[in-house]
Design a protein around this motif. Structure first.
Motif, PDB file in Angstrom:
ATOM      1  N   PHE A  48     -27.605  87.829 -21.932  1.00  0.00           N
ATOM      2  CA  PHE A  48     -27.791  86.371 -21.683  1.00  0.00           C
ATOM      3  C   PHE A  48     -29.205  86.154 -22.309  1.00  0.00           C
ATOM      4  O   PHE A  48     -30.102  86.561 -21.459  1.00  0.00           O
ATOM      5  N   GLU A  56     -28.911  73.788 -15.332  1.00  0.00           N
ATOM      6  CA  GLU A  56     -27.813  74.385 -14.544  1.00  0.00           C
ATOM      7  C   GLU A  56     -26.549  74.524 -15.154  1.00  0.00           C
ATOM      8  O   GLU A  56     -25.729  75.502 -14.998  1.00  0.00           O
ATOM      9  N   ASN A  57     -26.443  73.677 -16.190  1.00  0.00           N
ATOM     10  CA  ASN A  57     -25.117  73.893 -17.148  1.00  0.00           C
ATOM     11  C   ASN A  57     -24.978  75.277 -17.784  1.00  0.00           C
ATOM     12  O   ASN A  57     -24.015  76.011 -17.856  1.00  0.00           O
ATOM     13  N   LYS A  58     -26.259  75.588 -18.270  1.00  0.00           N
ATOM     14  CA  LYS A  58     -26.194  76.954 -19.093  1.00  0.00           C
ATOM     15  C   LYS A  58     -26.083  77.802 -17.960  1.00  0.00           C
ATOM     16  O   LYS A  58     -25.378  79.173 -18.280  1.00  0.00           O
ATOM     17  N   ARG A  60     -24.286  77.915 -15.364  1.00  0.00           N
ATOM     18  CA  ARG A  60     -22.745  78.088 -15.078  1.00  0.00           C
ATOM     19  C   ARG A  60     -22.160  78.682 -16.155  1.00  0.00           C
ATOM     20  O   ARG A  60     -21.104  79.506 -15.847  1.00  0.00           O
ATOM     21  N   THR A  61     -22.386  78.432 -17.348  1.00  0.00           N
ATOM     22  CA  THR A  61     -21.879  79.062 -18.379  1.00  0.00           C
ATOM     23  C   THR A  61     -22.002  80.712 -18.433  1.00  0.00           C
ATOM     24  O   THR A  61     -21.067  81.423 -18.665  1.00  0.00           O
ATOM     25  N   TYR A  62     -23.221  81.057 -17.951  1.00  0.00           N
ATOM     26  CA  TYR A  62     -23.470  82.418 -17.944  1.00  0.00           C
ATOM     27  C   TYR A  62     -22.735  82.927 -16.842  1.00  0.00           C
ATOM     28  O   TYR A  62     -22.056  84.123 -17.063  1.00  0.00           O
ATOM     29  N   GLN A  63     -22.544  82.304 -15.885  1.00  0.00           N
ATOM     30  CA  GLN A  63     -21.672  83.001 -14.724  1.00  0.00           C
ATOM     31  C   GLN A  63     -20.157  82.977 -14.882  1.00  0.00           C
ATOM     32  O   GLN A  63     -19.566  83.817 -14.674  1.00  0.00           O
ATOM     33  N   LYS A  64     -19.744  82.052 -15.620  1.00  0.00           N
ATOM     34  CA  LYS A  64     -18.430  82.196 -16.201  1.00  0.00           C
ATOM     35  C   LYS A  64     -18.250  83.340 -17.060  1.00  0.00           C
ATOM     36  O   LYS A  64     -17.040  83.957 -16.819  1.00  0.00           O
ATOM     37  N   GLN A  65     -19.217  83.459 -18.230  1.00  0.00           N
ATOM     38  CA  GLN A  65     -19.008  84.709 -19.065  1.00  0.00           C
ATOM     39  C   GLN A  65     -18.946  86.001 -18.365  1.00  0.00           C
ATOM     40  O   GLN A  65     -18.138  86.792 -18.537  1.00  0.00           O
ATOM     41  N   GLU A  68     -15.646  86.330 -16.405  1.00  0.00           N
ATOM     42  CA  GLU A  68     -14.606  86.761 -17.296  1.00  0.00           C
ATOM     43  C   GLU A  68     -14.741  88.106 -17.721  1.00  0.00           C
ATOM     44  O   GLU A  68     -13.727  88.939 -17.847  1.00  0.00           O
TER      45      GLU A  68
END
Length: 74
Positions: A48, A56-58, A60-65, A68
């Motif tokens: 990352f 915060e949105n970014k 959350r994107t890291y957390q989702k990646q 996965e």
């Protein structure tokens, strides 16, 4: 082995042309060597970049990646 790293610098910095002069894969070569020596399967690292100042949105994107990748079947 799955190596997960965060980097404050942007992705373009981690290239031959960037100010670091190496890719993330090149920086992590010793980890790959250790995995190979121990007989582990070395997976493509999850990096990352540009974390400094991430909103915060970014994050959350890291957390989702990450979730996965952890749920992937080899």
């Amino acid at each position: 082995m799955l190596v997960v790293v965060i980097a404050g610098a942007g992705e373009k910095n981690y290239s031959q042309e960037g100010n670091i002069g190496l890719t993330i894969e090149e920086i992590l070569a010793p980890m790959k060597a250790c995995a190979n020596y121990a007989g582990m399967t070395y997976l493509k690292p999850l990096a990352f970049s540009g974390v400094t100042g991430a909103d915060e949105n970014k994050i959350r994107t890291y957390q989702k990646q990450l979730a996965e990748r952890l749920n992937e079947k080899d």
